[in-house]
Design an enzyme around this catalytic site. Structure first.
Site, mmCIF file in Angstrom:
data_model
loop_
_atom_site.group_PDB
_atom_site.id
_atom_site.type_symbol
_atom_site.label_atom_id
_atom_site.label_comp_id
_atom_site.label_asym_id
_atom_site.label_seq_id
_atom_site.Cartn_x
_atom_site.Cartn_y
_atom_site.Cartn_z
ATOM 1 N N HIS A 163 -8.764 -3.596 -2.678
ATOM 2 C CA HIS A 163 -7.845 -2.779 -1.878
ATOM 3 C C HIS A 163 -8.358 -1.338 -1.778
ATOM 4 C CE1 HIS A 163 -3.701 -1.840 -0.389
ATOM 5 N NE2 HIS A 163 -4.081 -0.632 -0.786
ATOM 6 N N GLU A 164 -8.769 -0.763 -2.905
ATOM 7 C CA GLU A 164 -9.266 0.619 -2.898
ATOM 8 C C GLU A 164 -10.606 0.730 -2.172
ATOM 9 O OE1 GLU A 164 -7.098 2.869 -3.584
ATOM 10 O OE2 GLU A 164 -5.747 1.344 -4.384
ATOM 11 N N CYS A 170 0.852 -1.183 0.000
ATOM 12 C CA CYS A 170 0.000 0.000 0.000
ATOM 13 C C CYS A 170 0.889 1.234 0.000
ATOM 14 C CB CYS A 170 -0.899 -0.004 1.235
ATOM 15 S SG CYS A 170 -2.014 1.415 1.343
ATOM 16 N N HIS A 203 -10.127 1.165 1.449
ATOM 17 C CA HIS A 203 -9.847 2.552 1.824
ATOM 18 C C HIS A 203 -11.150 3.342 1.990
ATOM 19 C CE1 HIS A 203 -5.543 2.398 1.789
ATOM 20 N NE2 HIS A 203 -5.462 2.087 0.508
#
Length: 190
Positions: free
Chosen positions: A143-144, A101, A147
Site C-alpha cells: 500500500h505504501e 487509506c 503511494h
C-alpha cells in the site's frame, strides 16, 4: 494542524508536530522521487506525529504533501522507517477484504495483493515478508509503495464477479438460425 511547509519555515529545529493528511486522489496520485537519508530524518518524525495508529498502519510522505519516497509503518508495536523502498519480488495473489487509506477517508474496498513479497530499502535492507509469518505487513508495504509510485488502492480493487447469462432452451439460438436453441445447437454444445 499545520502544513509541512509551515513546519519547515520555522527556523528552529523541526519538532515532531502533526500535519494535515491530504485527502483526495488529486493530492496523492503524484509519483515521488528518491530522498536522501538527511531528508528522511526530517520527514520521519513528522510522519510519526501525524499517523494516528487507531486509524491506519502507515503513512507516506506524499500524503502530507512531500513527493519523496519516505514512509513509516507502525504494525505490531514495531515502527518501520522506509526510505526509497522497492518491491523486488511478489508471489501469491490473494484477496484482501476491507482495505482503507487515510487519504481516502470512509472508502473501504476489497483488493488483490500479494501475500509474499521481497522489498529492498535503503535503511532496512532486503526483507522477505509473508502474510503467514508477518500478518498484514506485506499488504501494508504494498500500500505504501503504491503511494511512492503515485498510485492508490483503487488500482488494486477487486473486480466484481459477473456471471454470463445462460442461454435458455426456448431462447433464440445464438448461431443466428432463427430457431429455438433446443431445436438447433443445444445438443451440439454437450
Amino acid at each position: 494542524m499545520a502544513s509541512f511547509k509551515d513546519v519547515l519555515k520555522e527556523k528552529e529545529k523541526i519538532e515532531a508536530k502533526p500535519v494535515e493528511i491530504l485527502t483526495g486522489l488529486e493530492n496523492i496520485n503524484i509519483p515521488s522521487i528518491e530522498a536522501t537519508i538527511e531528508e528522511a530524518e526530517q520527514i520521519w518524525p513528522i510522519l510519526e506525529a501525524s499517523l494516528d495508529p487507531t486509524k491506519g498502519f502507515g503513512l507516506a510522505a506524499v500524503q502530507i504533501g512531500i513527493p519523496k519516497k519516505v514512509a513509516i509503518i507502525k504494525y505490531n508495536n514495531i515502527t518501520y522507517h522506509l526510505l526509497n523502498t522497492k518491491i523486488v519480488k511478489m508471489e501469491n495473489l490473494v484477496t484482501i477484504w476491507k482495505e482503507g487509506c487515510l487519504s481516502l477517508p470512509g472508502k473501504i474496498i476489497n483488493t488483490e495483493r500479494f501475500s509474499n513479497i521481497t522489498v529492498q530499502d535503503d535503511v532496512l535492507g532486503k526483507m522477505d515478508l509473508a502474510m503467514s509469518s508477518h500478518g498484514l505487513l506485506p499488504i501494508i508495504f504494498q500500500h505504501e509503495m503504491d503511494h511512492f509510485e503515485g498510485k492508490s488502492m483503487l488500482e488494486h480493487q477487486l473486480k466484481p464477479f459477473v456471471r454470463e447469462s445462460k442461454i435458455g432452451r426456448n431462447d433464440p439460438c445464438p448461431c443466428g438460425s432463427g430457431k429455438k436453441y433446443k431445436k438447433c445447437c443445444l445438443n451440439l454444445n454437450k
